[in-house]
Design a protein around this motif. Structure first.
Motif, mmCIF file in Angstrom:
data_model
loop_
_atom_site.group_PDB
_atom_site.id
_atom_site.type_symbol
_atom_site.label_atom_id
_atom_site.label_comp_id
_atom_site.label_asym_id
_atom_site.label_seq_id
_atom_site.Cartn_x
_atom_site.Cartn_y
_atom_site.Cartn_z
ATOM 1 N N ALA A 168 0.863 -1.191 0.000
ATOM 2 C CA ALA A 168 0.000 0.000 0.000
ATOM 3 C C ALA A 168 0.892 1.231 0.000
ATOM 4 C CB ALA A 168 -0.933 0.006 1.217
ATOM 5 N N ASP A 169 0.391 2.303 -0.606
ATOM 6 C CA ASP A 169 1.140 3.553 -0.696
ATOM 7 C C ASP A 169 0.814 4.510 0.445
ATOM 8 O OD1 ASP A 169 2.221 2.816 -3.328
ATOM 9 O OD2 ASP A 169 0.161 3.116 -4.013
ATOM 10 N N LEU A 170 -0.381 4.399 0.982
ATOM 11 C CA LEU A 170 -0.822 5.290 2.054
ATOM 12 C C LEU A 170 -1.855 4.544 2.878
ATOM 13 C CD1 LEU A 170 -0.658 8.221 3.190
ATOM 14 C CD2 LEU A 170 -2.593 8.790 1.710
ATOM 15 N N GLY A 171 -1.825 4.762 4.199
ATOM 16 C CA GLY A 171 -2.773 4.091 5.074
ATOM 17 C C GLY A 171 -3.474 5.062 6.004
ATOM 18 N N PHE A 172 -4.588 4.598 6.582
ATOM 19 C CA PHE A 172 -5.341 5.402 7.541
ATOM 20 C C PHE A 172 -5.725 4.505 8.707
ATOM 21 C CE2 PHE A 172 -6.016 7.373 3.415
ATOM 22 C CZ PHE A 172 -5.722 8.701 3.687
ATOM 23 N N VAL A 173 -5.454 4.977 9.924
ATOM 24 C CA VAL A 173 -5.756 4.195 11.124
ATOM 25 C C VAL A 173 -6.433 5.086 12.150
ATOM 26 C CG1 VAL A 173 -3.855 2.558 10.767
ATOM 27 C CG2 VAL A 173 -3.475 4.637 12.106
ATOM 28 N N GLU A 174 -7.028 4.427 13.145
ATOM 29 C CA GLU A 174 -7.790 5.183 14.142
ATOM 30 C C GLU A 174 -7.529 4.696 15.558
ATOM 31 O OE1 GLU A 174 -11.622 2.452 12.912
ATOM 32 O OE2 GLU A 174 -11.006 4.182 11.745
ATOM 33 N N SER A 184 3.368 9.322 10.767
ATOM 34 C CA SER A 184 1.936 9.640 10.689
ATOM 35 C C SER A 184 1.694 11.132 10.828
ATOM 36 C CB SER A 184 1.180 8.913 11.805
ATOM 37 O OG SER A 184 1.446 9.524 13.062
ATOM 38 N N VAL A 185 0.464 11.509 10.490
ATOM 39 C CA VAL A 185 -0.020 12.862 10.740
ATOM 40 C C VAL A 185 -1.500 12.749 11.086
ATOM 41 C CG1 VAL A 185 -0.631 13.296 8.316
ATOM 42 C CG2 VAL A 185 -0.134 15.216 9.837
ATOM 43 N N VAL A 186 -1.937 13.555 12.042
ATOM 44 C CA VAL A 186 -3.347 13.556 12.436
ATOM 45 C C VAL A 186 -4.154 14.270 11.356
ATOM 46 C CG1 VAL A 186 -5.026 14.379 14.130
ATOM 47 C CG2 VAL A 186 -2.827 13.457 14.899
ATOM 48 N N ALA A 295 -3.278 9.536 9.104
ATOM 49 C CA ALA A 295 -2.707 8.973 7.880
ATOM 50 C C ALA A 295 -1.336 8.434 8.240
ATOM 51 C CB ALA A 295 -2.583 10.043 6.802
ATOM 52 N N VAL A 296 -0.970 7.281 7.691
ATOM 53 C CA VAL A 296 0.303 6.641 8.031
ATOM 54 C C VAL A 296 1.008 6.170 6.760
ATOM 55 C CG1 VAL A 296 -0.308 5.915 10.368
ATOM 56 C CG2 VAL A 296 -0.952 4.472 8.450
ATOM 57 N N TRP A 297 2.327 6.086 6.849
ATOM 58 C CA TRP A 297 3.153 5.604 5.737
ATOM 59 C C TRP A 297 4.474 5.100 6.332
ATOM 60 C CZ3 TRP A 297 1.686 10.641 6.642
ATOM 61 C CH2 TRP A 297 2.695 11.509 7.094
ATOM 62 N N PRO A 298 5.214 4.280 5.596
ATOM 63 C CA PRO A 298 6.479 3.749 6.127
ATOM 64 C C PRO A 298 7.448 4.872 6.483
ATOM 65 C CG PRO A 298 5.809 2.484 4.220
ATOM 66 C CD PRO A 298 4.881 3.669 4.287
ATOM 67 N N THR A 299 8.130 4.716 7.594
ATOM 68 C CA THR A 299 9.071 5.722 8.067
ATOM 69 C C THR A 299 10.101 6.053 6.989
ATOM 70 O OG1 THR A 299 8.826 4.981 10.355
ATOM 71 C CG2 THR A 299 10.810 6.229 9.833
ATOM 72 N N GLY A 300 10.269 7.352 6.751
ATOM 73 C CA GLY A 300 11.263 7.800 5.778
ATOM 74 C C GLY A 300 10.784 7.825 4.344
ATOM 75 N N HIS A 301 9.541 7.431 4.083
ATOM 76 C CA HIS A 301 9.010 7.408 2.714
ATOM 77 C C HIS A 301 7.768 8.298 2.641
ATOM 78 C CE1 HIS A 301 11.475 3.770 2.879
ATOM 79 N NE2 HIS A 301 11.616 3.909 1.584
ATOM 80 N N ARG A 302 7.994 9.588 2.650
ATOM 81 C CA ARG A 302 6.884 10.554 2.623
ATOM 82 C C ARG A 302 6.028 10.326 1.381
ATOM 83 N NH1 ARG A 302 4.685 14.030 6.473
ATOM 84 N NH2 ARG A 302 3.456 15.601 5.384
ATOM 85 N N PRO A 303 4.709 10.377 1.514
ATOM 86 C CA PRO A 303 3.837 10.158 0.353
ATOM 87 C C PRO A 303 4.168 11.079 -0.811
ATOM 88 C CG PRO A 303 2.552 10.157 2.369
ATOM 89 C CD PRO A 303 3.936 10.586 2.753
ATOM 90 N N ALA A 304 4.096 10.518 -2.026
ATOM 91 C CA ALA A 304 4.384 11.287 -3.237
ATOM 92 C C ALA A 304 3.285 11.025 -4.254
ATOM 93 C CB ALA A 304 5.748 10.895 -3.805
ATOM 94 N N GLY A 305 3.212 11.881 -5.280
ATOM 95 C CA GLY A 305 2.247 11.685 -6.354
ATOM 96 C C GLY A 305 0.815 11.685 -5.846
ATOM 97 N N PRO A 306 -0.010 10.744 -6.311
ATOM 98 C CA PRO A 306 -1.416 10.730 -5.904
ATOM 99 C C PRO A 306 -1.599 10.485 -4.402
ATOM 100 C CG PRO A 306 -0.869 8.787 -7.215
ATOM 101 C CD PRO A 306 0.292 9.716 -7.323
#
Length: 319
Positions: A168-174, A184-186, A295-306
Motif C-alpha cells: 500500500a502507498d498510504l494508510g489510515f488508522v484510528e 503519521s499525521v493527524v 494517515a500513516v506511511w512507512p518511516t522515511g518514505h513521505r507520500p508522493a504523487g497521488p
C-alpha cells in the motif's frame, strides 16, 4: 635524464584535484554543457544565451567558469561571433554524449513517475474506509481522473502490515498509537459512543452509565487489532469477554440494531441510525472515548504523487 614533456592543459585541469575527489567537482554541470552545445550549433554566445533564457553576461561567465574548471580554452570570442577551439570541439563531442545520456535518464525517471501516478493503493481501517474515504476518493478522482485506486479495508494492525510489506502507498488508522515502523499525521478526530436498540434497558436510563459497568458488560465488539477495540480497552482498563466479536463496523451496527446487545461505535458510523431512532446513545461517565484519525506511511518514505494529493485532501477538511 630528461623528463618527458607533459600536457600543460591537462596539468592545469588536474591542479589541486586528487584523483579520488568527487566526479561532480571535476565535470561541468549539465547547464554549462548545454550552453556549450548551443554555442557550437549557433556560432554565437549571445544566440546561445537567448535560446537558454539567460543573459549574455551570465553565459560568458558560465563559459569562463567551465574553462577554468577544465583548464583549457573552449571558445574563441570575436566581433564576428564565437567559435570553438580545437579543445572546445573535442569537449563538445563528449558533452553531447553526456547530455543525451541525461535526457535518457530524465525520460526514464518520468516513466517511473508516470507509472507511480497511474495507480494508488490505499489501506484503511474500517471506520475510515466506510465513512470518510469515499468522499476523499471522489475528490481525488476529480483532480486525477487517470489514477486507478485500489482500497484494502481492514483493522489498524492489517493496515500497518500492508504498508510495511510495500503493498500500500498510504494508510489510515484510528487507534491510540502509531504502529512501529510508520510515520503519521493527524487528519481528524473521532468519538466513540455507546449505542443500543431502543428496547434495551440502557436506553431508558436516567443517569449516565458508569465506566466500570460498561467494562464489566459483554458487548458487541470489533475484533482484536481494530482501532475501536484498542481505544475502548485502554479507556476502560480492560473489557469483559465479548458478547459477539465481529470484523466490520457495519456488522457490529447491524447486530446492535437487531437488539443483540449494546455496542461501542464511532459517531461517524451511527448518524443515520440515531436520527431514525433505530439506535440510541447511552451517556458514559469516567471514560475518555475520543481518538485521533491518522494517515500513516512507512518511516522515511513521505507520500508522493497521488498519495500526497490524497493526503492533502484529507487534511484540507480537518476539523
Amino acid at each position: 635524464m630528461t623528463r618527458p614533456e607533459t600536457n600543460r592543459g591537462g596539468d592545469e585541469a588536474g591542479a589541486g584535484r586528487p584523483p579520488g575527489s568527487p566526479l561532480a567537482h571535476r565535470v561541468p554541470d549539465l547547464g554549462a554543457l548545454e550552453l556549450l552545445l548551443a554555442v557550437a550549433r549557433l556560432g554565437s554566445l549571445g544566440g546561445a544565451a537567448r535560446e537558454l533564457g539567460i543573459t549574455q553576461p551570465a553565459a560568458s561567465s558560465r563559459i569562463r567558469s567551465m574553462e577554468r574548471q577544465l583548464g583549457v580554452a573552449l571558445v574563441d570570442r570575436s566581433p564576428r561571433g564565437s567559435r570553438l577551439t580545437d579543445a572546445g570541439a573535442l569537449v563538445t563531442d563528449w558533452a553531447r554524449r553526456i547530455v543525451e545520456a541525461a535526457e535518457a535518464f530524465d525520460a526514464g525517471a518520468q516513466a517511473l513517475r508516470d507509472r507511480r501516478d497511474s495507480r494508488l493503493r490505499v489501506a484503511a481501517s474500517m471506520t475510515i474506509a466506510e465513512y470518510l474515504l469515499p468522499g476523499w476518493l471522489i475528490a481525488l478522482r476529480a483532480r486525477r481522473p487517470d489514477t486507478a485506486v485500489s482500497l484494502l479495508a481492514g483493522n489498524s494492525a492489517v493496515v500497518a502490515e500492508r504498508l510495511l510489506a510495500g503493498e500500500a502507498d498510504l494508510g489510515f488508522v484510528e487507534g491510540l498509537s502509531v504502529p512501529s515502523g510508520l510515520d503519521s499525521v493527524v487528519i481528524g478526530h473521532d468519538h466513540l459512543v455507546v449505542v443500543t436498540a431502543p428496547a434495551h434497558p440502557w436506553a431508558r436510563r436516567r443517569r449516565p452509565l458508569a465506566a466500570a459497568e460498561l467494562a464489566a458488560t459483554p458487548l458487541i465488539l470489533r475484533e482484536k487489532g481494530s482501532g475501536t477495540r484498542q481505544v475502548l480497552d485502554a479507556a476502560l482498563g480492560g473489557l469483559a469477554r465479548p458478547l459477539i466479536e465481529l470484523s466490520s463496523t457495519t456488522a457490529v451496527k447491524a447486530s446492535a440494531v437487531s437488539g443483540a446487545g449494546p455496542a461501542v461505535l464511532s459517531e461517524l458510523a451511527v448518524g443515520e441510525e440515531l436520527s431514525l431512532r433505530r439506535l440510541v446513545t447511552v451517556p458514559v461517565d469516567g471514560a475518555a472515548l475520543g481518538r485521533d484519525l491518522r494517515a500513516v506511511w512507512p518511516t522515511g518514505h513521505r507520500p508522493a504523487g497521488p498519495a500526497r494529493e490524497l493526503l492533502s485532501l484529507t487534511r484540507s477538511g480537518r476539523s
